[in-house]
Design an enzyme around this catalytic site. Structure first.
Site, short mmCIF file in Angstrom:
data_model
loop_
_atom_site.label_atom_id
_atom_site.label_comp_id
_atom_site.label_asym_id
_atom_site.label_seq_id
_atom_site.Cartn_x
_atom_site.Cartn_y
_atom_site.Cartn_z
N CYS A 1 2.66 5.16 10.82
CA CYS A 1 3.55 5.04 9.66
C CYS A 1 4.97 4.69 10.07
CB CYS A 1 3.58 6.35 8.88
SG CYS A 1 1.97 7.04 8.50
N GLY B 1 0.82 -1.21 0.00
CA GLY B 1 0.00 0.00 0.00
C GLY B 1 0.85 1.25 0.00
#
Length: 383
Positions: free
Chosen positions: A325, A74
């Site tokens: 992240c 992704g």
């Protein structure tokens, strides 16, 4: 006290591998190993399997099969999505222009915008983590805007974004909208999009499969190496067994989404209520209602996030902390900072589809004890 009973509560980072995905992955290692671009029998068989997987994913996204490509993750899909929209027409050296992004986008989106755009305009969010469409409209009105990006929902706090309103604004301006739907694909209806990004391990597929979907009418050009694979959008060989597993996992996730939503939403509401009640000096963040069904984030004063995650791990719970992240670096969450809320002692809970209520109840009993234990180590008592 050590415990051997484990509960995985970090589905915001990766959903547990769906049983159907595991079965498909093992079967495809025998049937789907060949290069689907080859014309011999094994290649044709692989091409048929790939076409089937692509059509299945496209149907779930509301896309045409030829609009869907598979990438290595992704993150790679998000990076390519933004850079491709910033690329000029073939054979030109047109300046990259301006990128408009929300302040709480995934790091891959922000990094791609910073790399490819002449200027990046960040639209701020409110204390719940949501952008204001009026503020987004003002940013889109700036000269030279070439691409806009807005996540479907925030990957750390679960707050949904006003994608439909922003998509309408982008359409009026003729600006393509990149939607990072990694947190929501397979859980909720896909929002309006021009370029869409998904990640298989978020919906119960194997890691290493990202989805990049580009509408036929959108001005988009690959920024990476020239390669005929995946319509030129994703260079390199397609990991066909993983792609097949990802497609079947998405079918299963979509089929059970409504039922999962009701159950997980109730459990998240329980977590929000009990954490606020039972843990002193703790702030539960994100929208309490207009949110993804499985995510909840809270922050505790006088607590180091890494220490709290480690203590909870010792007690049998796998949870996240810091930026979604870059959690391995344990950096303060840029999302929480943009929201203007407490960033210390952050814990991110993501309930997998198969989570048991008793595990959530046990977590809510152990959490106040873990917080108190960490605070006592720091010499912070009597709170």
């Amino acid at each position: 006290m050590e415990t051997t009973s484990r509960a995985y509560l970090d589905a915001g980072a990766a959903e547990l591998l769906a049983p159907v995905a595991r079965e498909a992955l093992l079967a495809a290692l025998d049937d789907g190993w060949a290069d689907p671009r080859r014309l011999y029998a094994e290649g044709r068989r692989a091409a048929l399997l790939l076409d089937t997987a692509r059509a299945s994913v496209a149907a779930a996204l509301g896309a045409h099969p030829d609009e869907v490509s598979f990438t290595g993750s992704g993150t790679l899909a998000a990076h390519a999505a933004v850079l491709g929209a910033l690329e000029g027409p073939p054979g030109t050296s047109r300046p990259a222009g301006t990128a408009v992004v929300s302040a709480v986008e995934h790091a891959a989106v922000l990094a791609a915008a910073a790399r490819g755009a002449r200027e990046v305009v960040e639209v701020p969010v409110d204390a719940l983590g949501r952008v204001d469409p009026a503020a987004y409209a003002a940013a889109l009105a700036l000269p030279g805007v070439r691409v806009a990006a807005l996540q479907s929902a925030n990957h750390e706090v679960g707050t949904r974004q006003p994608v439909a309103a922003v998509a309408a604004l982008c359409r009026e301006r003729g600006v393509p909208l990149v939607v990072d739907a990694c947190p929501s694909v397979g859980r909720e209806p896909v929002p309006d999009w021009d370029v869409l990004v998904g990640s298989a391990h978020k919906w119960g597929g194997p890691p290493g499969v990202g989805v990049l979907a580009v509408r036929r009418a959108v001005r988009w050009r690959p920024a990476g190496p020239d390669d005929e694979a995946e319509g030129g959008r994703a260079p390199g060989a397609v990991p066909l067994p993983s792609v097949l597993a990802a497609a079947l996992a998405l079918e299963a996730a979509t089929a059970s989404a409504a039922e999962d939503d009701v159950r997980l939403r109730a459990l998240v509401a329980l977590v929000r209520e009990r954490v606020a009640r039972d843990v002193p000096d703790c702030e539960v963040v994100g929208d309490p209602d207009d949110r993804l069904p499985h995510l909840v984030t809270f922050s505790c004063l006088y607590v180091d996030g890494e220490a709290l995650v480690t203590e909870l791990d010792r007690r049998g719970f796998a949870v996240g902390s810091g930026s979604a992240c870059a959690s391995s670096a344990q950096r303060p969450s840029s999302v929480l900072a943009a929201m203007g809320v407490l960033t210390h002692g952050n814990v991110r809970v993501g309930l997998p589809r198969t989570v048991r209520r008793e595990d959530v109840e046990r977590f809510l009993v152990e959490l106040p004890l873990a917080v108190r234990e960490v605070r006592e180590r720091l010499g912070v008592t009597a709170l």
